[in-house]
Design a protein around this motif. Structure first.
Motif, PDB file in Angstrom:
ATOM      1  N   ASN A   1      25.818   0.740  11.195  1.00 62.38           N
ATOM      2  CA  ASN A   1      26.809  -0.292  10.902  1.00 62.38           C
ATOM      3  C   ASN A   1      28.009  -0.197  11.830  1.00 62.38           C
ATOM      4  O   ASN A   1      28.554  -1.215  12.261  1.00 62.38           O
ATOM      5  CB  ASN A   1      27.270  -0.188   9.443  1.00 62.38           C
ATOM      6  CG  ASN A   1      26.167  -0.553   8.472  1.00 62.38           C
ATOM      7  OD1 ASN A   1      25.191  -1.197   8.846  1.00 62.38           O
ATOM      8  ND2 ASN A   1      26.320  -0.154   7.226  1.00 62.38           N
ATOM      9  N   LYS A   2      28.430   1.026  12.158  1.00 63.33           N
ATOM     10  CA  LYS A   2      29.557   1.189  13.078  1.00 63.33           C
ATOM     11  C   LYS A   2      29.175   0.716  14.483  1.00 63.33           C
ATOM     12  O   LYS A   2      29.977   0.073  15.165  1.00 63.33           O
ATOM     13  CB  LYS A   2      30.012   2.647  13.114  1.00 63.33           C
ATOM     14  CG  LYS A   2      30.851   3.064  11.911  1.00 63.33           C
ATOM     15  CD  LYS A   2      31.505   4.408  12.136  1.00 63.33           C
ATOM     16  CE  LYS A   2      32.431   4.776  10.976  1.00 63.33           C
ATOM     17  NZ  LYS A   2      33.144   6.045  11.212  1.00 63.33           N
TER      18      LYS A   2
ATOM     19  N   PHE B   1      29.017  -2.455   3.968  1.00 63.89           N
ATOM     20  CA  PHE B   1      29.643  -1.393   4.738  1.00 63.89           C
ATOM     21  C   PHE B   1      30.435  -0.474   3.822  1.00 63.89           C
ATOM     22  O   PHE B   1      30.995  -0.909   2.813  1.00 63.89           O
ATOM     23  CB  PHE B   1      30.613  -1.985   5.770  1.00 63.89           C
ATOM     24  CG  PHE B   1      29.942  -2.547   7.003  1.00 63.89           C
ATOM     25  CD1 PHE B   1      28.591  -2.823   7.031  1.00 63.89           C
ATOM     26  CD2 PHE B   1      30.688  -2.807   8.146  1.00 63.89           C
ATOM     27  CE1 PHE B   1      27.980  -3.359   8.153  1.00 63.89           C
ATOM     28  CE2 PHE B   1      30.102  -3.328   9.286  1.00 63.89           C
ATOM     29  CZ  PHE B   1      28.744  -3.605   9.295  1.00 63.89           C
TER      30      PHE B   1
ATOM     31  N   GLY C   1      22.950  -8.898   9.248  1.00 63.61           N
ATOM     32  CA  GLY C   1      23.193  -7.469   9.316  1.00 63.61           C
ATOM     33  C   GLY C   1      22.756  -6.805  10.598  1.00 63.61           C
ATOM     34  O   GLY C   1      22.496  -5.599  10.615  1.00 63.61           O
TER      35      GLY C   1
ATOM     36  N   GLU D   1      33.326   2.223   7.545  1.00 64.38           N
ATOM     37  CA  GLU D   1      32.623   1.317   8.458  1.00 64.38           C
ATOM     38  C   GLU D   1      33.310  -0.039   8.532  1.00 64.38           C
ATOM     39  O   GLU D   1      33.417  -0.641   9.608  1.00 64.38           O
ATOM     40  CB  GLU D   1      31.172   1.139   8.002  1.00 64.38           C
ATOM     41  CG  GLU D   1      30.324   2.382   8.169  1.00 64.38           C
ATOM     42  CD  GLU D   1      28.980   2.276   7.470  1.00 64.38           C
ATOM     43  OE1 GLU D   1      28.076   3.058   7.806  1.00 64.38           O
ATOM     44  OE2 GLU D   1      28.836   1.410   6.572  1.00 64.38           O
TER      45      GLU D   1
ATOM     46  N   GLY E   1      22.529  -4.577   6.226  1.00 64.14           N
ATOM     47  CA  GLY E   1      23.423  -4.214   7.315  1.00 64.14           C
ATOM     48  C   GLY E   1      24.586  -5.145   7.495  1.00 64.14           C
ATOM     49  O   GLY E   1      25.374  -4.977   8.425  1.00 64.14           O
ATOM     50  N   ASN E   2      24.730  -6.151   6.594  1.00 62.87           N
ATOM     51  CA  ASN E   2      25.870  -7.048   6.764  1.00 62.87           C
ATOM     52  C   ASN E   2      27.130  -6.403   6.167  1.00 62.87           C
ATOM     53  O   ASN E   2      27.039  -5.452   5.387  1.00 62.87           O
ATOM     54  CB  ASN E   2      25.590  -8.438   6.173  1.00 62.87           C
ATOM     55  CG  ASN E   2      25.301  -8.420   4.695  1.00 62.87           C
ATOM     56  OD1 ASN E   2      25.806  -7.572   3.964  1.00 62.87           O
ATOM     57  ND2 ASN E   2      24.509  -9.348   4.237  1.00 62.87           N
ATOM     58  N   PRO E   3      28.312  -6.877   6.542  1.00 62.50           N
ATOM     59  CA  PRO E   3      29.561  -6.183   6.170  1.00 62.50           C
ATOM     60  C   PRO E   3      29.801  -6.022   4.677  1.00 62.50           C
ATOM     61  O   PRO E   3      30.598  -5.167   4.288  1.00 62.50           O
ATOM     62  CB  PRO E   3      30.646  -7.066   6.816  1.00 62.50           C
ATOM     63  CG  PRO E   3      29.972  -7.707   7.977  1.00 62.50           C
ATOM     64  CD  PRO E   3      28.563  -7.973   7.511  1.00 62.50           C
TER      65      PRO E   3
ATOM     66  N   SER F   1      26.961  -1.557  15.226  1.00 55.41           N
ATOM     67  CA  SER F   1      26.924  -3.022  15.193  1.00 55.41           C
ATOM     68  C   SER F   1      28.332  -3.595  15.279  1.00 55.41           C
ATOM     69  O   SER F   1      28.578  -4.581  15.978  1.00 55.41           O
ATOM     70  CB  SER F   1      26.244  -3.504  13.910  1.00 55.41           C
ATOM     71  OG  SER F   1      24.882  -3.129  13.885  1.00 55.41           O
ATOM     72  N   SER F   2      29.265  -2.967  14.549  1.00 51.03           N
ATOM     73  CA  SER F   2      30.651  -3.439  14.557  1.00 51.03           C
ATOM     74  C   SER F   2      31.262  -3.325  15.949  1.00 51.03           C
ATOM     75  O   SER F   2      31.975  -4.229  16.407  1.00 51.03           O
ATOM     76  CB  SER F   2      31.489  -2.636  13.555  1.00 51.03           C
ATOM     77  OG  SER F   2      30.993  -2.785  12.243  1.00 51.03           O
TER      78      SER F   2
ATOM     79  N   LEU G   1      25.672 -10.753  12.347  1.00 50.11           N
ATOM     80  CA  LEU G   1      26.135  -9.624  11.548  1.00 50.11           C
ATOM     81  C   LEU G   1      26.541 -10.065  10.148  1.00 50.11           C
ATOM     82  O   LEU G   1      26.240  -9.390   9.158  1.00 50.11           O
ATOM     83  CB  LEU G   1      27.320  -8.945  12.252  1.00 50.11           C
ATOM     84  CG  LEU G   1      27.840  -7.640  11.631  1.00 50.11           C
ATOM     85  CD1 LEU G   1      26.727  -6.621  11.480  1.00 50.11           C
ATOM     86  CD2 LEU G   1      28.977  -7.068  12.479  1.00 50.11           C
TER      87      LEU G   1
END
Length: 555
Positions: free
Chosen positions: A521-522, A121, A317, A125, A116-118, A524-525, A313
């Motif tokens: 992911n979105k 993405f 993640g 995302e 789940g880390n960038p 979390s962002s 994040l």
């Protein structure tokens, strides 16, 4: 019929047993696709010990250098400083995942394949992070990983296996699962003389008697962060806590690395050097942190440390809504100093005072500011956190500000901003004050504290606070230009969680009309960037009020 996850887990549990791992009062269970496997209590642990893992099973830089395949290939690069200890572990993970008939296969089969880390993405995302420091940091990390793979990993792995590797997955496995392990020196260097130990420690970055740290780069910002664990806690062998007896090494510990994070951790992990706690010398174990007996099949969590959503994040993640450990980073662009008036003189002053060009602003600072979210506890001393050595006047010309005990911004950063914002007459005054102090011939160099004090005497706070307000406004503009306001983020999150807005909906509205599906992911962002905007707004409010007071008091 067993599911694929259950079949993999059964093989992994058998592998753990063969390698001496003891699941004494817990079990590993597959939860769901988002969390993967976790550790759950199975019954009451009389001594609090839930799980014991021999240190021989840990994946550490020493293991890699001792590997019959990788060791000879990596030793020369390692000694020359071409690669570090983390590279060794990432390379090991890459190679073992590709190696046919690897003895580590049952372990790798239960490790996650996506994260789940960038780094993981989708392009869509990833755009949700635009305007944040994490967006810049991830772009930089992608370039570094690609360069690392092309320059060092690819050829080596191909030479060993004639296969292509996956450094991004290995990198994510390392950062999401690595622990900072306090190993007894006798375990790390069983047959090495002290001089050789020092050489190895300095060459590979293994920490000697302190917590080794990873570097998290926020675009232009560098930030050190702890991976885990208090540095002096080595249970089961009290001699290992003495000076020179503990070596901190980053590594993966199969079994314990399946613990997920919780702010209120149910367990801690310790190293037992002598076997006095677990009966197994040189082992690592999970210890229940709860006073009352564990509830059966309650998940056993550990704390990854007091980390803000930016770190969580980036490394792991996931994020925590309303994270009490959240922070923002504010920095003055290093290149911009060259374009300010009298830049050469100011750069010399910045160097003399060991200036900080960035500052970390944790949410907790707001509790002692002008607008605290909660009333300070009765009897609390607001002055105890203030160490503003520069806020006094040696000539009596500048009075102590009335607001000094409410100023939440680090003095080291403020004095850098004072230097950058300094006007011509103030610059001459600083030079004159320092000359009085050290003599016209410069018999000695002024200390950094003396430089800071002279700068405050000449400049006060208003110039620095105005520059800080400008920096915070610029940061807010960057955040909002990319993704809208804090309120926009809140609306998006409310649409993601229909149960939170059902009360706002009229009976005639359809459920589908208020529901908007967003990927994890979105979400979390959005939670991360909303927190950044909120903190930026709150610290901007503090800076603006401090500026108003400074101007009114002639500071």
């Amino acid at each position: 019929m067993a599911s694929p996850e259950e079949a993999k887990l059964e093989l992994f549990l058998h592998w753990l047993q063969l390698n001496g791992v003891e699941l004494r009062n817990c079990k590993i269970i597959y939860t769901d696709s988002s969390k993967g496997f976790g550790i759950f209590s199975s019954n009451t642990a009389p001594d609090g010990v839930l799980l014991v893992v021999p240190l021989d099973l840990a994946i550490t830089p020493m293991r890699v250098l001792q590997d019959p395949t990788l060791g000879p290939e990596c030793s020369a690069m390692f000694k020359e400083g071409e690669v570090d200890d983390r590279f060794l572990i990432i390379l090991f993970l890459t190679l073992e995942r590709l190696r046919k008939n690897s003895s580590w296969k049952p372990y790798f089969d239960v490790l996650p394949t996506t994260f789940g880390n960038p780094l993981w993405f989708t392009n869509d995302e990833f755009l949700e992070l635009k305007g944040t420091t994490l967006y810049c940091a991830t772009e930089l990390q992608k370039k570094k990983l690609q360069s690392l793979y092309d320059d060092k990993v690819k050829n080596l792995v191909q030479r060993l296996l004639i296969l292509e590797g996956d450094s991004e997955r290995a990198n994510s496995i390392f950062w999401t699962r690595a622990l900072n392990i306090p190993l007894p020196r006798s375990y790390v260097f069983p047959n090495v003389q002290e001089a050789e130990e020092r050489t190895l420690l300095s060459s590979n970055g293994v920490s000697d008697n302190h917590t080794s740290r990873g570097e998290f780069v926020n675009g232009d910002d560098g930030k050190k962060l702890e991976v885990n664990k208090d540095e002096n806690q080595v249970a089961g062998d009290k001699s290992t806590t003495l000076q020179g007896e503990t070596v901190w090494v980053e590594g993966l510990v199969p079994g314990i690395d399946f613990c997920n994070h919780d702010l209120k951790a149910a367990a801690t992990w310790e190293v037992d050097g002598t076997g006095s706690t677990t009966g197994l010398p040189f082992s690592m174990y999970l210890l229940s942190a709860e006073q009352s007996p564990h509830q059966v099949e309650k998940e056993v969590s550990i704390s990854y440390g007091d980390k803000g959503n930016e770190e969580l994040l980036y490394l792991y993640g996931f994020v925590i809504d309303n994270n009490p450990d959240d922070y923002i980073m504010v920095h003055y662009p290093a290149d911009a100093i060259h374009s300010v008036p009298f830049s050469e003189s100011k750069i010399q002053l910045l160097e003399a005072q060991k200036a900080e060009m960035r500052c970390l602003l944790p949410r907790s600072l707001l509790d002692r500011g002008f607008f605290p979210a909660c009333t300070p506890k009765k009897g609390s001393n607001q002055n105890c956190a203030v160490t503003q050595v520069s806020n006094y006047s040696w000539s009596g010309q500048r009075k102590m500000p009335s607001y000094v005990n409410r100023l939440v911004f680090p003095e080291e950063f403020l004095t850098s901003l004072r230097t950058i914002a300094m006007r011509e007459n103030e610059l001459y005054q600083v030079s004159s004050l320092l000359e009085e102090l050290v003599g016209s011939e410069g018999e000695r160099q002024p200390s950094d504290t003396e430089v800071r004090t002279a700068i405050w005497e000449a400049c006060g706070d208003s110039g620095a606070l105005q520059l800080l307000v400008d920096l915070l406004n610029m940061k807010m503009t960057d955040l909002e230009e990319a993704s809208g306001t804090e309120n926009c983020d809140t609306e998006l999150l409310e649409k993601t969680y229909p149960q939170k807005i059902l009360e706002k909906c009229s009976s005639s509205e359809k459920y589908a009309d208020v529901q908007q599906q967003l990927s994890r992911n979105k979400v979390s962002s959005i939670i991360y960037r909303r927190g950044q905007k909120q903190l930026c707004r709150l610290f901007l409010k503090e800076a603006e009020h401090a500026l108003h007071l400074a101007l009114s008091e002639g500071n």
